[in-house]
Design a protein around this motif. Structure first.
Motif, PDB file in Angstrom:
ATOM      1  N   ILE A 178       0.737  -1.186  -0.194  1.00  0.00           N
ATOM      2  CA  ILE A 178       0.189  -0.029   0.105  1.00  0.00           C
ATOM      3  C   ILE A 178       0.893   1.293   0.030  1.00  0.00           C
ATOM      4  N   ASP A 179       1.911   1.254   0.751  1.00  0.00           N
ATOM      5  CA  ASP A 179       2.544   2.470   0.790  1.00  0.00           C
ATOM      6  C   ASP A 179       3.465   2.762  -0.276  1.00  0.00           C
ATOM      7  N   HIS A 180       3.835   1.661  -1.229  1.00  0.00           N
ATOM      8  CA  HIS A 180       4.433   2.009  -2.288  1.00  0.00           C
ATOM      9  C   HIS A 180       3.757   2.510  -3.706  1.00  0.00           C
ATOM     10  N   GLN A 181       2.292   2.485  -3.387  1.00  0.00           N
ATOM     11  CA  GLN A 181       1.454   2.829  -4.642  1.00  0.00           C
ATOM     12  C   GLN A 181       1.129   4.249  -4.567  1.00  0.00           C
ATOM     13  N   LYS A 182       1.083   4.818  -5.967  1.00  0.00           N
ATOM     14  CA  LYS A 182       0.876   6.219  -5.903  1.00  0.00           C
ATOM     15  C   LYS A 182      -0.676   6.617  -6.234  1.00  0.00           C
ATOM     16  N   LEU A 183      -1.546   5.528  -6.457  1.00  0.00           N
ATOM     17  CA  LEU A 183      -2.763   5.533  -6.747  1.00  0.00           C
ATOM     18  C   LEU A 183      -3.396   4.459  -5.745  1.00  0.00           C
ATOM     19  N   ALA A 184      -4.825   4.719  -5.552  1.00  0.00           N
ATOM     20  CA  ALA A 184      -5.686   3.916  -4.912  1.00  0.00           C
ATOM     21  C   ALA A 184      -6.862   3.918  -5.616  1.00  0.00           C
ATOM     22  N   TYR A 233      -8.795  -0.474  -3.501  1.00  0.00           N
ATOM     23  CA  TYR A 233      -8.038  -1.458  -4.009  1.00  0.00           C
ATOM     24  C   TYR A 233      -7.029  -1.011  -4.343  1.00  0.00           C
ATOM     25  N   PHE A 234      -5.537  -1.662  -4.004  1.00  0.00           N
ATOM     26  CA  PHE A 234      -4.242  -1.252  -4.162  1.00  0.00           C
ATOM     27  C   PHE A 234      -3.527  -2.305  -5.141  1.00  0.00           C
ATOM     28  N   CYS A 235      -2.825  -1.949  -6.114  1.00  0.00           N
ATOM     29  CA  CYS A 235      -2.352  -2.946  -6.909  1.00  0.00           C
ATOM     30  C   CYS A 235      -0.738  -2.835  -7.149  1.00  0.00           C
ATOM     31  N   ASP A 236      -0.046  -3.950  -7.301  1.00  0.00           N
ATOM     32  CA  ASP A 236       1.515  -3.933  -7.445  1.00  0.00           C
ATOM     33  C   ASP A 236       1.447  -4.631  -8.742  1.00  0.00           C
ATOM     34  N   GLN A 237       1.433  -3.696  -9.802  1.00  0.00           N
ATOM     35  CA  GLN A 237       1.475  -4.367 -11.047  1.00  0.00           C
ATOM     36  C   GLN A 237       3.027  -5.324 -11.477  1.00  0.00           C
ATOM     37  N   ARG A 238       3.689  -4.793 -10.969  1.00  0.00           N
ATOM     38  CA  ARG A 238       5.140  -5.274 -11.317  1.00  0.00           C
ATOM     39  C   ARG A 238       4.967  -6.671 -10.866  1.00  0.00           C
ATOM     40  N   PHE A 239       4.598  -7.269  -9.447  1.00  0.00           N
ATOM     41  CA  PHE A 239       4.680  -8.578  -8.964  1.00  0.00           C
ATOM     42  C   PHE A 239       3.125  -9.057  -9.098  1.00  0.00           C
ATOM     43  N   THR A 287      -7.534  -5.854  -1.893  1.00  0.00           N
ATOM     44  CA  THR A 287      -9.146  -5.353  -1.776  1.00  0.00           C
ATOM     45  C   THR A 287      -9.604  -5.071  -0.401  1.00  0.00           C
ATOM     46  N   LEU A 288     -10.033  -4.082  -0.188  1.00  0.00           N
ATOM     47  CA  LEU A 288     -10.446  -3.554   1.311  1.00  0.00           C
ATOM     48  C   LEU A 288     -11.917  -3.332   1.190  1.00  0.00           C
ATOM     49  N   LEU A 289     -13.032  -3.786   1.769  1.00  0.00           N
ATOM     50  CA  LEU A 289     -14.373  -3.312   2.037  1.00  0.00           C
ATOM     51  C   LEU A 289     -14.474  -2.663   3.287  1.00  0.00           C
ATOM     52  N   GLY A 290     -15.408  -1.489   3.175  1.00  0.00           N
ATOM     53  CA  GLY A 290     -15.781  -0.797   4.165  1.00  0.00           C
ATOM     54  C   GLY A 290     -16.737   0.240   4.117  1.00  0.00           C
TER      55      GLY A 290
END
Length: 138
Positions: free
Chosen positions: A9-15, A66-72, A77-80
């Protein structure tokens, strides 16, 4: 697993923020990464008070992020529940230098608000498997 997810999560620029609109259609919006988070339980985003999503969240709180690490090829996915915060303390808490690009009147701009997302459940996708995130409700 919790530390791995937090690092992702901390390494993503977008959510990616999603909700179901009044007509029953899903809507997904790319958002700048959360300005603040409390573990995997609470996330804070900046947005425009005048946006459609804010109007929606005033009456319908269910959402997902949702946060996605495309490289790996992994993601979470977080619901709330989403809250719209317009009090000055919340706005001050996540304001950053340069935000006047989006909110020209500064931290007191009426078109600036905070979205507070509180997680209820989540899943982590990695190695072609989905894993429940157990640490959310601890």
């Amino acid at each position: 697993m919790e530390a791995t997810i937090q690092k992702l999560i901390d390494h993503q620029k977008l959510a990616y923020l999603s909700y179901v609109d009044e007509a029953g259609y899903p809507n997904t919006k790319a958002m700048l990464a959360p300005r603040k988070r409390e573990g995997l339980k609470t996330f804070y985003f900046t947005t425009n008070t005048s946006s459609k999503k804010v109007q929606h969240f005033r009456t319908h709180s269910k959402a997902s992020i949702y946060f996605c690490d495309q490289r790996f090829f992994r993601g979470v996915t977080l619901l709330g529940e989403m809250e719209v915060l317009e009090d000055q303390a919340s706005k001050d808490m996540i304001w950053q230098e340069g935000d006047t690009m989006y909110y020209p009147k500064g931290v007191t701009d009426p078109d600036y608000c905070v979205l507070k997302f509180t997680v209820v459940s989540g899943e982590y996708y990695t190695n072609f498997k989905v894993k429940e995130i157990d640490c959310i409700n601890e």
